[in-house]
Scaffold this motif. Structure first.
Motif, PDB file in Angstrom:
ATOM      1  N   ASN A  85      41.860  45.444  39.581  1.00 26.26           N
ATOM      2  CA  ASN A  85      41.407  45.945  40.896  1.00 26.26           C
ATOM      3  C   ASN A  85      40.170  45.197  41.397  1.00 26.26           C
ATOM      4  O   ASN A  85      39.178  45.774  41.827  1.00 26.26           O
ATOM      5  CB  ASN A  85      41.120  47.447  40.829  1.00 26.26           C
ATOM      6  CG  ASN A  85      42.388  48.257  40.690  1.00 26.26           C
ATOM      7  OD1 ASN A  85      43.435  47.878  41.222  1.00 26.26           O
ATOM      8  ND2 ASN A  85      42.323  49.359  39.945  1.00 26.26           N
ATOM      9  N   ASN A  86      40.252  43.884  41.349  1.00 25.69           N
ATOM     10  CA  ASN A  86      39.246  42.987  41.923  1.00 25.69           C
ATOM     11  C   ASN A  86      37.897  43.043  41.220  1.00 25.69           C
ATOM     12  O   ASN A  86      36.894  42.565  41.766  1.00 25.69           O
ATOM     13  CB  ASN A  86      39.038  43.274  43.419  1.00 25.69           C
ATOM     14  CG  ASN A  86      40.311  43.130  44.221  1.00 25.69           C
ATOM     15  OD1 ASN A  86      41.046  42.149  44.062  1.00 25.69           O
ATOM     16  ND2 ASN A  86      40.604  44.110  45.071  1.00 25.69           N
ATOM     17  N   ARG A  87      37.861  43.576  40.047  1.00 23.25           N
ATOM     18  CA  ARG A  87      36.649  43.553  39.235  1.00 23.25           C
ATOM     19  C   ARG A  87      37.068  43.170  37.817  1.00 23.25           C
ATOM     20  O   ARG A  87      37.893  43.864  37.206  1.00 23.25           O
ATOM     21  CB  ARG A  87      35.959  44.924  39.227  1.00 23.25           C
ATOM     22  CG  ARG A  87      35.074  45.166  40.445  1.00 23.25           C
ATOM     23  CD  ARG A  87      33.803  44.338  40.325  1.00 23.25           C
ATOM     24  NE  ARG A  87      32.925  44.560  41.477  1.00 23.25           N
ATOM     25  CZ  ARG A  87      32.892  43.793  42.546  1.00 23.25           C
ATOM     26  NH1 ARG A  87      33.727  42.766  42.623  1.00 23.25           N
ATOM     27  NH2 ARG A  87      32.045  44.027  43.525  1.00 23.25           N
ATOM     28  N   PRO A  88      36.533  42.063  37.276  1.00 18.93           N
ATOM     29  CA  PRO A  88      36.994  41.592  35.956  1.00 18.93           C
ATOM     30  C   PRO A  88      36.820  42.654  34.883  1.00 18.93           C
ATOM     31  O   PRO A  88      35.838  43.393  34.873  1.00 18.93           O
ATOM     32  CB  PRO A  88      36.102  40.383  35.691  1.00 18.93           C
ATOM     33  CG  PRO A  88      35.611  39.955  37.027  1.00 18.93           C
ATOM     34  CD  PRO A  88      35.503  41.189  37.852  1.00 18.93           C
ATOM     35  N   ILE A  89      37.780  42.719  33.970  1.00 19.85           N
ATOM     36  CA  ILE A  89      37.696  43.641  32.835  1.00 19.85           C
ATOM     37  C   ILE A  89      36.719  43.057  31.834  1.00 19.85           C
ATOM     38  O   ILE A  89      36.852  41.905  31.401  1.00 19.85           O
ATOM     39  CB  ILE A  89      39.080  43.864  32.209  1.00 19.85           C
ATOM     40  CG1 ILE A  89      40.000  44.573  33.230  1.00 19.85           C
ATOM     41  CG2 ILE A  89      38.973  44.678  30.934  1.00 19.85           C
ATOM     42  CD1 ILE A  89      41.418  44.731  32.756  1.00 19.85           C
ATOM     43  N   THR A  90      35.710  43.852  31.475  1.00 15.63           N
ATOM     44  CA  THR A  90      34.678  43.362  30.559  1.00 15.63           C
ATOM     45  C   THR A  90      34.965  43.730  29.107  1.00 15.63           C
ATOM     46  O   THR A  90      34.542  43.008  28.201  1.00 15.63           O
ATOM     47  CB  THR A  90      33.305  43.933  30.965  1.00 15.63           C
ATOM     48  OG1 THR A  90      33.379  45.367  30.981  1.00 15.63           O
ATOM     49  CG2 THR A  90      32.931  43.456  32.359  1.00 15.63           C
TER      50      THR A  90
END
Length: 1201
Positions: free
Chosen positions: A662-667
């Motif tokens: 959802n447009n935020r990298p998985i950390t």
């Protein structure tokens, strides 16, 4: 090198610039022309009287003009005044009042005239007035006292200054007084209170007037305001009224609003066009009213309406005639509403519709000057020529006046002049100078040659060709050396000579020639035009949502014309970036480190060249560490397709597929497990792996039925859990750990209770979980005793010695085997009560309320447990009755922790007999008590007497009765009585000190002043000192009738206390009337007696021979007395109050009957003394009076009824 000229980019600004060029034709200063006023002082010129006066008047003309002045309409000869000088080449006056002279001397109306051979220009009428900052007139300001809730207006009334001062209210500390809807300052400077509160009480309400022109501040004398509550008001009034009067201030009730200003229901307001219209309504009421504004016949202008002073003031800026009408202010609170209508009329000083402009004509040409102005009322237009009314000016055949227009025909050089147009009404005037200059002049180009213009492509280009000539030249433009004249189809030719290229393109670059022609000649000028590429932002900063504490970067890449200098500036919310090291600008990047909530906002990249400017903005939103998802960003979707591989006894590999980020990298990924065998439905944290991984090697425990699930995390939060994986049951093994929290504590004197925290199902590692419990005495040589118990958490060892240290351990085991060797823990078997009491108990009395106790410690072995401390029991007892009454005695307890062997006993009662004992305390309880120790506390100071009453007040004596102190705290030695008189102004007189024996409870004070209030201070004493005092007040009585009681002597001291009413006029008249009646009665009796007649009363006496009937006394001529049953009823007590109103109600309840010492004396209704009645009532009784004194005229008249 050609001169560069860069045009403004906005077309609107350019057109306005062109209009200005067209409207005013400038004559070059090297040509002959009439004067033009270029600078002058304002019409209303307020000067600082401490500085020199400078009245400005500057003008230009050819030849240079000369200057003269008028003052108050007459010529002002500056050469005759040594203090006045005129600036060389100028008309500006300087009046040197700093060396000598006064500013008031030069107050007046000044007008400057600039004159040359072509005409005369005049200035406005300049009214010169020195500023004034007068002091406040001296006035006596009385303190203001009012009730809570009342309204109040504190007047300011500042001195009339010039200009008017700015008013504000402050206190003595120069702190502005707080204002609110309840308290506010009006436009007139007064301070209005809608209702007052106790916190408004202060002594330093000060009105200040600031005179900005002289930078001075004047101060009004402070105003004192005291707001008293209803209870305080009632107490104050009651203290000044007698018991026969009644007053009760009622609480200030809530009330509907009324207006403090303006007064009445309607008012009128007049304002001038262009000014600020200020309307004010201030109301009082309780609760505080709220003000609303409406316009009855329209709506309030939205962009020009402002509310000030908590909506009590309505302001409309730039007011115009359309704002006239009725405005209504409404004051409203919970109890009602009231309104006031203000009728507003907007008048207007004259304002220009079309001001006259300078006119340049060649000989023989025609022209006109137009002067149009408006106002309310309509202004009157008048013309002057060279400063002289045109009606009396020299005649000029070329001109004709037509109202607001002067028409010129076939002008000649002699027609040159300066004309003044004056538009005036009752509210002001306008004055404009416009010259007519008749010249014959060939064209000339005023724009500099070879000027370089640089313009951005696709924007308008304006090429100047300022010119002059008379007659007016025609203008043509050419491009290139041999180009043809430019036409209006592509280009725009303005009347002022400017060439406009509406949309400049690259091919517009080149050289342009301007040609000006008239009948007297021709002139030309070349200018150059360059077209530049526009500046563009090719990568704009992007909207960002970041967490607090993180770092964010904005990028702004710009492309521009390489021949221009580029400057990139970053703004935050259209202002400069904060001066903070967290903000870093590097070429085309802005970085913000350690983002805070205050960093949120709009960040703008501004790219500037010398010709254009572009910008782009992005919004930064700062969110909390667990933020609310932004509309276009979100936490990741949950992972899916979980799979278990490489399944070993103590490990397994888990793999999964990530969901959408959802447009935020998985950390990172979080892995959790469920133990379906032991804790079904409860998920535990297993491990975390990087957001780049999709597999994880997991460590497992034995004998667990595992299921796994995965959650993804990005900068906005974690996803929902994935679906659980398949289950995986690991093999059983011996326990890895032993129970924790192992303890050994006895609950009884002969046992040892071993407890522990059991392993959970996950830790058991297999079926059949049990515990091996082991114990042995610490200091003995015994082997370990052990027992295996089921999955419990306690085991009790019985038959142990009392309070012996033990070593214990608990080991886990299951069907597979034992856990590692456990740790050894020390404990104790159970405690028992201590066996020995503390010895050698000693008491040291420190003072009358404090004692210190010491004791020897108890041997540790006899404590038989953990020493908790020592406990002291103490109680107050009668001597010789310790054992007999102990069961009913209330004992107090103090506990001293640990091994302390002394302690303090506070709060003892003085002069008392106490007993105490000490006990040792362990975890089981208290040991035996030590033998009782008795001690006595010394005497202390007594408490105040229990009561003090003043009884039997007489003219010169008061009797005091009291009860001894409730706590004598010793043997009373004596009482001390101090008293002093209080006068009518509540001032205290000399203090009298008396010592009274301790066995007394009543004391009479004699030889006191009559009708005097006394204050008494009474306290008891012991050998330790004086106790607390009790106070009381009482008043001696007053002899208002002038009759002394029977036992009062006639000495000087007592005679001085009689009220001398015999010298009063009213009393003398009354006594004369009474004496006359007595005389008439005596004469009638004497006449009837001489005739030998009998009274009816005498016949009754003869008939009944009643011994109670007393005949007329022969010795004094008075009649016998009679009475009935009611005659002996005393009058109501307190029927008379001393005139000084100092007697309290309770002090005046007794009449003089109580203090007559055997004489049944009373006062009748008029205050005279009445003797005791006797005898029986007859039909026609003769009344008389017996007196205990020798008869006197005054006493006889006083006793007449």
């Amino acid at each position: 090198m050609p001169k560069k000229k860069r045009l403004p980019a906005g077309r609107v600004a350019l057109i306005l610039f062109l209009c200005q060029m067209i409207s005013a034709l400038e004559v070059p200063l090297d040509l002959v022309q009439p004067p033009t006023i270029t600078q002058q002082s304002p019409k209303d010129y307020i000067i600082d009287p401490r500085e020199n006066i400078v009245i400005q008047c500057e003008a230009k003309g050819k030849p240079p003009p000369s200057f003269s002045w008028t003052r108050n309409g007459t010529h002002f000869d500056i050469d005759k005044d040594p203090l006045v000088t005129m600036k060389p080449g100028s008309g500006t006056l300087t009046i040197n009042i700093m060396s000598e002279g006064k500013a008031e001397t030069y107050e007046g109306v000044y007008q400057c005239t600039a004159r040359n051979e072509r005409g005369a220009a005049i200035s406005n009428n300049i009214v010169v007035r020195p500023s004034r900052s007068p002091l406040w007139t001296k006035e006596k300001l009385e303190p203001i006292t009012l009730r809570n809730g009342q309204s109040l207006v504190l007047p300011c009334r500042p001195p009339l200054g010039l200009p008017p001062p700015i008013i504000f209210w402050m206190d003595n500390s120069f702190q502005r007084l707080p204002q609110s809807e309840r308290v506010s300052q009006g436009l007139n400077g007064d301070l209005y209170f809608s209702n007052v509160l106790p916190e408004d009480t202060r002594e330093d309400y000060i009105c200040y007037a600031r005179f900005n022109h002289t930078q001075t501040i004047q101060q009004k004398q402070p105003i004192s305001v005291k707001v008293i509550s209803v209870d305080e008001l009632n107490d104050t009034i009651a203290a000044n009224l007698s018991d026969t009067e009644f007053y009760s201030a009622k609480p200030n009730r809530e009330r509907p609003p009324t207006f403090l200003t303006p007064e009445g229901n309607t008012s009128n307001k007049e304002e001038l066009r262009g000014n600020v219209l200020s309307l004010e309504c201030i109301a009082e009421g309780l609760p505080t009213p709220v003000i609303y504004w409406i316009k009855e016949d329209g709506t309030l202008p939205t962009n020009r309406t402002f509310y000030r002073n908590f909506k009590k003031t309505l302001q409309i800026i730039q007011v115009s005639e359309a704002d006239s009408g009725n405005y209504q202010c409404i004051a409203k609170n919970a109890l009602g509403a009231i309104h006031h209508t203000i009728s507003v009329t907007v008048k207007a000083a004259p304002y220009w519709i079309l001001a006259p402009q300078n006119l340049v004509l060649s000989p023989g040409e025609d022209g006109s000057l137009i002067c149009r102005a408006n106002g309310n009322p309509k202004p009157r237009i008048s013309w002057l020529s060279n400063g002289v009314p045109i009606e009396i000016a020299p005649d000029d055949p070329s001109r004709k006046i037509d109202g607001d227009t002067i028409i010129f025909s076939n002008v000649q050089e002699r027609s040159s002049a300066v004309y003044q147009c004056n538009a005036s009404n009752e509210y002001g005037y306008l004055l404009a100078n416009a010259f007519v200059n008749v010249l014959a002049e060939p064209p000339r180009i005023l724009t500099s040659a070879n000027t370089l213009y640089q313009v951005i492509a696709n924007r308008p280009a304006l090429l100047d060709c300022a010119f002059f000539g008379s007659p007016l030249p025609t203008i043509e433009w050419f491009k290139g050396a041999k180009g043809s004249a430019l036409r209006d189809d592509i280009y725009v030719l303005h009347e002022n000579g400017t060439l406009e290229i509406p949309v400049a393109q690259k091919d517009s670059t080149g050289t342009y020639t301007c040609v000006a022609r008239n009948k007297l000649g021709m002139a030309k000028n070349e200018v150059h035009l360059e077209i530049k590429d526009p500046t563009r932002i090719i990568k704009q900063p992007e909207y960002a949502v970041v967490q607090r504490g993180s770092t964010v970067s904005f990028e702004c890449k710009v492309k521009h014309d390489h021949t221009l200098t580029l400057t990139i500036t970053w703004l935050k919310d259209n202002g400069e970036l904060p001066s903070d090291g967290r903000f870093t600008v590097d070429k085309d990047h802005l970085e913000v480190a350690d983002v805070r909530d205050s960093d949120g906002g709009a960040y703008t990249c501004v790219a500037n060249t010398t010709l254009d400017m572009v910008s782009a903005s992005a919004v930064l939103s700062v969110v909390a560490p667990t933020p609310t998802p932004a509309p276009i960003y979100d936490v990741p979707n949950p992972p899916f397709d979980l799979e278990l591989t490489d399944q070993l006894d103590k490990s397994v590999q888990l793999s999964w597929t990530p969901g959408d980020d959802n447009n935020r990298p998985i950390t990172k990924f979080i892995i959790e497990y469920e133990d379906a065998m032991h804790e079904a439905g409860l998920w535990h944290h297993q491990t975390e792996v990087s957001g780049m991984q999709t597999t994880a090697q997991l460590k497992l425990s034995p004998y667990v039925n595992y299921s796994f699930r995965v959650m993804a995390v990005n900068s906005l939060g974690r996803s929902l859990p994935s679906e659980p994986s398949e289950q995986y049951l690991t093999k059983a093994a011996e326990p890895d750990t032993n129970p924790t929290a192992v303890e050994g504590l006895g609950s009884e004197p002969d046992n040892l209770v071993i407890t522990w925290k059991p392993l959970n199902g996950f830790e058991s590692n297999g079926p059949g979980l049990q515990y091996k419990v082991s114990w042995r005495q610490k200091d003995g040589d015994d082997e370990w005793a052990s027992v295996v118990v089921a999955n419990v958490s306690k085991y009790i060892v019985s038959g142990t010695p009392t309070f012996v240290p033990y070593l214990v351990k608990v080991q886990a085991l299951n069907d597979v085997g034992f856990a590692p060797e456990p740790a050894v823990v020390m404990g104790h078997s159970g405690e028992d009560l201590p066996m020995v009491a503390p010895g050698n108990v000693r008491v040291n009395v420190v003072n009358s309320t404090l004692a210190e106790v010491h004791w020897d410690p108890v041997p540790l072995k006899s404590i038989r447990g953990h020493l908790q401390g020592y406990r002291i029991y103490y109680w107050k007892a009668q001597e010789g009755s310790l054992k007999r009454n102990r069961r009913h005695i209330e004992k107090k307890i103090l506990t001293f922790q640990g091994s302390k062997t002394h302690g303090m006993l506070p709060g003892l009662e003085p002069f008392s007999h106490y007993a105490l004992n000490v006990r040792v305390v362990n975890g089981k309880g208290e040991g035996p008590a030590s033998p009782d120790r008795v001690f006595n506390t010394p005497e202390g100071v007594p408490s105040a007497p229990s009561s003090l009453k003043i009884i039997n007040p007489t003219l010169d004596s008061l009797t005091l009765e009291w009860d001894p102190p409730s706590r004598p705290n010793g043997i009373l030695t004596e009482y001390t009585l101090k008293y002093q008189p209080i006068n009518s102004t509540h001032e205290l007189g000399p203090l009298v000190d008396l010592k009274i024996p301790a066995n007394k409870t009543r004391w009479t004070l004699k030889n006191l002043n009559f009708s005097t209030r006394y204050k008494f201070y009474f306290y008891a004493q012991t050998a330790a000192g004086s106790g607390s005092q009790i106070t009381e007040e009482a008043v001696t009585t007053v002899d208002e009738a002038g009759i002394l009681p029977p036992d009062v002597g006639a000495g000087k001291a007592m005679a001085s206390r009689q009220v001398d009413i015999a010298t009063q006029g009213w009393f003398i008249g009354l006594m004369c009337a009474v004496a006359l009646l007595i005389l008439i009665l005596l004469i009638v009796c004497f006449i009837r007696r001489n005739k030998g007649g009998k009274y009816p009363v005498k016949e009754k006496e003869d008939a009944h021979a009643d011994p109670e009937i007393q005949p007329m006394k022969e010795d004094d001529g008075t009649f016998g007395e009679y009475s009935d049953a009611e005659d002996h009823k005393p009058l109501k007590k307190g029927s008379r109050t001393p005139s000084d109103r100092t007697v309290k109600k309770e002090d005046s309840d007794d009449s003089l009957v109580d203090y007559g010492e055997g004489v049944n004396g009373q006062f009748n209704e008029d205050g005279s003394f009445i003797g005791q009645y006797s005898g029986k009532k007859e039909k026609e009784p003769a009344e008389g009076n017996e007196s205990s004194e020798a008869p006197s005229p005054v006493n006889a008249m006083n006793s007449f009824v």
